[in-house]
Write a protein that holds these residues in place. Structure first.
Motif, PDB file in Angstrom:
ATOM      1  N   CYS A   1      -0.393   3.168   9.919  1.00 34.00           N
ATOM      2  CA  CYS A   1      -0.487   2.997   8.545  1.00 34.00           C
ATOM      3  C   CYS A   1       0.665   2.447   7.711  1.00 34.00           C
ATOM      4  O   CYS A   1       1.816   3.161   7.869  1.00 34.00           O
ATOM      5  CB  CYS A   1      -1.206   4.265   7.857  1.00 34.00           C
ATOM      6  SG  CYS A   1      -1.767   4.075   6.412  1.00 34.00           S
TER       7      CYS A   1
ATOM      8  N   HIS B   1      -3.823   5.032  12.127  1.00 30.94           N
ATOM      9  CA  HIS B   1      -4.938   4.480  11.749  1.00 30.94           C
ATOM     10  C   HIS B   1      -4.334   2.948  10.934  1.00 30.94           C
ATOM     11  O   HIS B   1      -3.315   3.002  10.510  1.00 30.94           O
ATOM     12  CB  HIS B   1      -5.806   5.264  10.905  1.00 30.94           C
ATOM     13  CG  HIS B   1      -4.964   5.807   9.806  1.00 30.94           C
ATOM     14  ND1 HIS B   1      -4.458   7.095   9.551  1.00 30.94           N
ATOM     15  CD2 HIS B   1      -4.796   5.419   8.498  1.00 30.94           C
ATOM     16  CE1 HIS B   1      -3.944   7.259   8.455  1.00 30.94           C
ATOM     17  NE2 HIS B   1      -4.188   6.312   7.620  1.00 30.94           N
TER      18      HIS B   1
ATOM     19  N   PRO C   1      -6.130  -0.430   5.809  1.00 22.88           N
ATOM     20  CA  PRO C   1      -7.093  -0.333   5.310  1.00 22.88           C
ATOM     21  C   PRO C   1      -7.878   0.987   5.074  1.00 22.88           C
ATOM     22  O   PRO C   1      -8.865   1.279   4.180  1.00 22.88           O
ATOM     23  CB  PRO C   1      -8.044  -1.382   5.334  1.00 22.88           C
ATOM     24  CG  PRO C   1      -7.323  -2.546   6.065  1.00 22.88           C
ATOM     25  CD  PRO C   1      -6.132  -1.538   6.941  1.00 22.88           C
ATOM     26  N   GLU C   2      -7.697   1.654   6.172  1.00 23.52           N
ATOM     27  CA  GLU C   2      -8.649   3.097   6.445  1.00 23.52           C
ATOM     28  C   GLU C   2      -7.650   4.119   5.978  1.00 23.52           C
ATOM     29  O   GLU C   2      -8.122   5.291   5.993  1.00 23.52           O
ATOM     30  CB  GLU C   2      -9.181   3.224   7.853  1.00 23.52           C
ATOM     31  CG  GLU C   2      -9.953   1.914   8.405  1.00 23.52           C
ATOM     32  CD  GLU C   2     -10.140   2.258   9.696  1.00 23.52           C
ATOM     33  OE1 GLU C   2      -9.362   3.015  10.464  1.00 23.52           O
ATOM     34  OE2 GLU C   2     -10.751   1.254  10.586  1.00 23.52           O
ATOM     35  N   CYS C   3      -6.702   3.853   5.343  1.00 18.95           N
ATOM     36  CA  CYS C   3      -6.062   5.096   4.712  1.00 18.95           C
ATOM     37  C   CYS C   3      -6.361   5.940   3.754  1.00 18.95           C
ATOM     38  O   CYS C   3      -7.017   5.279   2.713  1.00 18.95           O
ATOM     39  CB  CYS C   3      -4.597   4.608   4.378  1.00 18.95           C
ATOM     40  SG  CYS C   3      -3.330   6.047   3.927  1.00 18.95           S
ATOM     41  N   PRO C   4      -6.606   7.174   3.770  1.00 17.79           N
ATOM     42  CA  PRO C   4      -7.254   8.080   2.758  1.00 17.79           C
ATOM     43  C   PRO C   4      -6.239   8.603   1.584  1.00 17.79           C
ATOM     44  O   PRO C   4      -6.389   9.337   0.976  1.00 17.79           O
ATOM     45  CB  PRO C   4      -7.946   9.295   3.526  1.00 17.79           C
ATOM     46  CG  PRO C   4      -7.091   9.450   4.679  1.00 17.79           C
ATOM     47  CD  PRO C   4      -6.574   8.035   5.044  1.00 17.79           C
TER      48      PRO C   4
END
Length: 347
Positions: free
Chosen positions: A157, A164, A167-170
């Motif tokens: 990321c 991951h 764009p999927e980073c929380p």
């Protein structure tokens, strides 16, 4: 490793070992594709490069109006001009829209300029895509030197350095970012800049630089509607004015400037009246000889006249990468040269 490669590669291959990786050279296209599949199935960390035939060309489409659909542009290029379009993206611009058209390696810019001149009943222009980055970066593993489509490594990321996709980073925007390559966080100065750009209202504006020297009454530094001057520019102008004023005061204690400037003005008029080089030389020689009559009564030399502007000039047949290849040329003050002549004669 060699035994496992023999199971997937039939024809001869070569391996080159480096400090951090191993490079495999296959001499057949089928072996190249089979090796990529085997590495993906075995979840081996690898990256490769596209073949010259498989590389895509990107061109910028300029001249279309607003409101057109990308699907319509793509269909017309395929049906009317028989061009294999891989994808079309709209670029972010302030004026008229620009489109990035990705084609196969067979399409060239000369072909587009000669054959594809009208799209959607509009005359268009084609340009090469301008690469802003000299080295490409993968958006999966965040490493440099290979493209995203040729990467088989574990994703990293860009925001938190986790395993991951970006764009999927929380991660929340309030938390500090983390570098995916060095695994380090941002420094305090970088965090201050980041937070300042996110919310500029929370940070007061920095105080302006205050000039300790008084501003002369003859100089106006107040901004008007036609000519606005920033505080930094105003301070610079005042410093230059005070420096020049102090220089003239020091020169006035050494030389009678009124007579010197009057003599220089007379010299320019006489030089303009001269018709040949011999007359100009005679006039200048008499001027230098006449400077000796001016009164120089101080016992010190102005410090401002001791400063020289050094300009490096490259020598003939020398490489510009080395310091020894340059010859320093000192540019002295013209008034200093005149005073040096006078002092030299009196000594």
């Amino acid at each position: 490793m060699v035994n496992k490669l023999k199971e997937n590669i039939c024809k001869p291959f070569e391996i080159k070992y480096t400090n951090n990786s191993s490079i495999i050279f296959s001499k057949d296209i089928e072996d190249f594709e089979n090796l990529k599949k085997a590495l993906r199935v075995g979840k081996v960390q690898f990256h490769t490069y596209s073949r010259r035939k498989d590389r895509a060309h990107a061109f910028v489409l300029r001249g279309l109006a607003e409101g057109l659909q990308i699907i319509d542009i793509k269909e017309e290029l395929k049906k009317t001009y028989k061009i294999h379009i891989k994808d079309i993206f709209r670029m972010t611009t302030k004026g008229r829209p620009l489109y990035l058209v990705v084609t196969d390696s067979k399409v060239t810019l000369d072909f587009l300029n000669k054959n594809v001149k009208v799209v959607e009943h509009t005359r268009i222009q084609w340009e090469h895509r301008r690469e802003t980055k000299p080295i490409i970066q993968c958006h999966i593993c965040q490493q440099w030197g290979h493209a995203t489509s040729n990467c088989g490594k574990t994703p990293r990321c860009l925001k938190c350095a986790g395993q991951h996709l970006t764009p999927e980073c929380p991660k929340e925007r309030s938390k500090p970012a983390r570098c995916a390559n060095c695994r380090g966080g941002l420094r305090k100065k970088e965090m201050y800049t980041l937070n300042r750009t996110q919310n500029k209202q929370d940070f007061p504006s920095l105080p302006k630089k205050q000039n300790s020297q008084p501003i002369p009454q003859t100089t106006s530094l107040q901004p008007t509607s036609q000519n606005k001057i920033t505080s930094q520019t105003a301070d610079t102008d005042v410093d230059k004015f005070n420096e020049l004023n102090s220089m003239f005061k020091e020169l006035h204690s050494l030389v009678k400037l009124d007579e010197l400037t009057r003599a220089v003005a007379d010299l320019l008029q006489e030089m303009r009246k001269a018709t040949n080089k011999l007359e100009k030389f005679t006039i200048y020689n008499n001027f230098v000889a006449g400077i000796d009559n001016y009164d120089i009564y101080a016992g010190h030399y102005p410090n401002k006249l001791k400063i020289a502007n050094i300009v490096p000039i490259i020598k003939a047949n020398k490489q510009p990468y080395y310091v020894d290849s340059y010859r320093p040329i000192s540019l002295l003050n013209n008034i200093a040269k005149v005073i040096d002549k006078v002092i030299h004669k009196r000594l």
